[in-house]
Design an enzyme around this catalytic site. Structure first.
Site: not given
Ligand code: PGA
Length: 222
Positions: A96, A145
């Site tokens: 992430h 993302e």
């Protein structure tokens, strides 16, 4: 029929009590659908109780972790290994952008984490920030993302996500591509209706169980 993944990334939020309340609220409202995989990724300390609550309620929910150790069992203080997590989780979010930025995670560490996950039958979900983020070859589930969209309220447009997905699928046809970044019940449909997108990774909107159920309801027809 393609899989649809709806994945809640709670980040560093929710006490055990709040986590259990969320699971009972959401779990009791979800319909079981063979192609729909709804996954909740709590903090490490919440994972065990979340799993127990899902089993007791027989809810159609899977559990994931938000990270895991790049190392196997051993002298690695503070790390949660894939072999320990496997007791409770089916999936792990890896790479992430918040981990890269705040904890110095490198592509090499992420590829070690992917290996650990696969060695212990945990599905790695690797987050990519743009088309240049390396994806370990063995990883078949990724989330696009873009950094500008994370936690800002400004999601990317579905067309950009599709463009990235198309490029990835040209290289590796079996890869499944999700979108993440300021997803809400309002904008979810625009992403889910795209043939080459296979679901959503949801941060802030996943904290509110009412909003999260609305997003899953948007996914039912797909
Ligand atoms: P957000 O986070 O939905 O709050 O933008 C998404 C993510 O970081 O996975």
């Amino acid at each position: 029929m393609k899989n649809i993944w709806i994945i809640a990334n709670w980040k560093s939020n929710k006490s055990v009590k709040e986590a259990i309340e969320w699971i009972d609220f959401v779990g009791s409202r979800l319909e079981k659908k063979p192609n729909l995989k709804v996954v909740v990724c709590p903090s490490f300390i919440d994972i065990e109780e979340v799993k127990k609550t899902i089993l007791v309620g027989n809810y159609p929910l899977l559990v994931g972790s938000q990270d895991l150790s790049p190392f196997d069992a051993g002298a690695y203080t503070g790390e949660e290994t894939a072999s320990i997590l496997k007791q409770f989780v089916d999936l792990s979010i890896l790479g992430h952008s918040e981990r890269r930025k705040n904890f110095g995670e490198t592509d090499e560490m992420i590829s070690q984490k992917v290996k650990q996950a696969l060695d212990h039958q945990i599905t790695p979900l690797v987050c990519i920030q743009d088309e240049n983020t390396p994806i370990p070859e063995s990883c078949k589930l990724v989330a696009y993302e873009p950094i500008f969209a994370i936690g800002t309220g400004n999601s990317d447009i579905p067309q950009n996500a599709v463009e990235i997905a198309n490029k990835l699928k040209q290289k590796s046809p079996e890869i499944e591509v999700l979108y993440g970044g300021s997803v809400t019940a309002q904008n979810a449909k625009g992403f889910l209706m795209q043939d080459n997108l296979s679901g959503l990774l949801i941060g802030r909107s996943s904290l509110d169980p009412i909003e999260f159920v609305k997003i899953v309801e948007v996914a039912y027809p797909f």
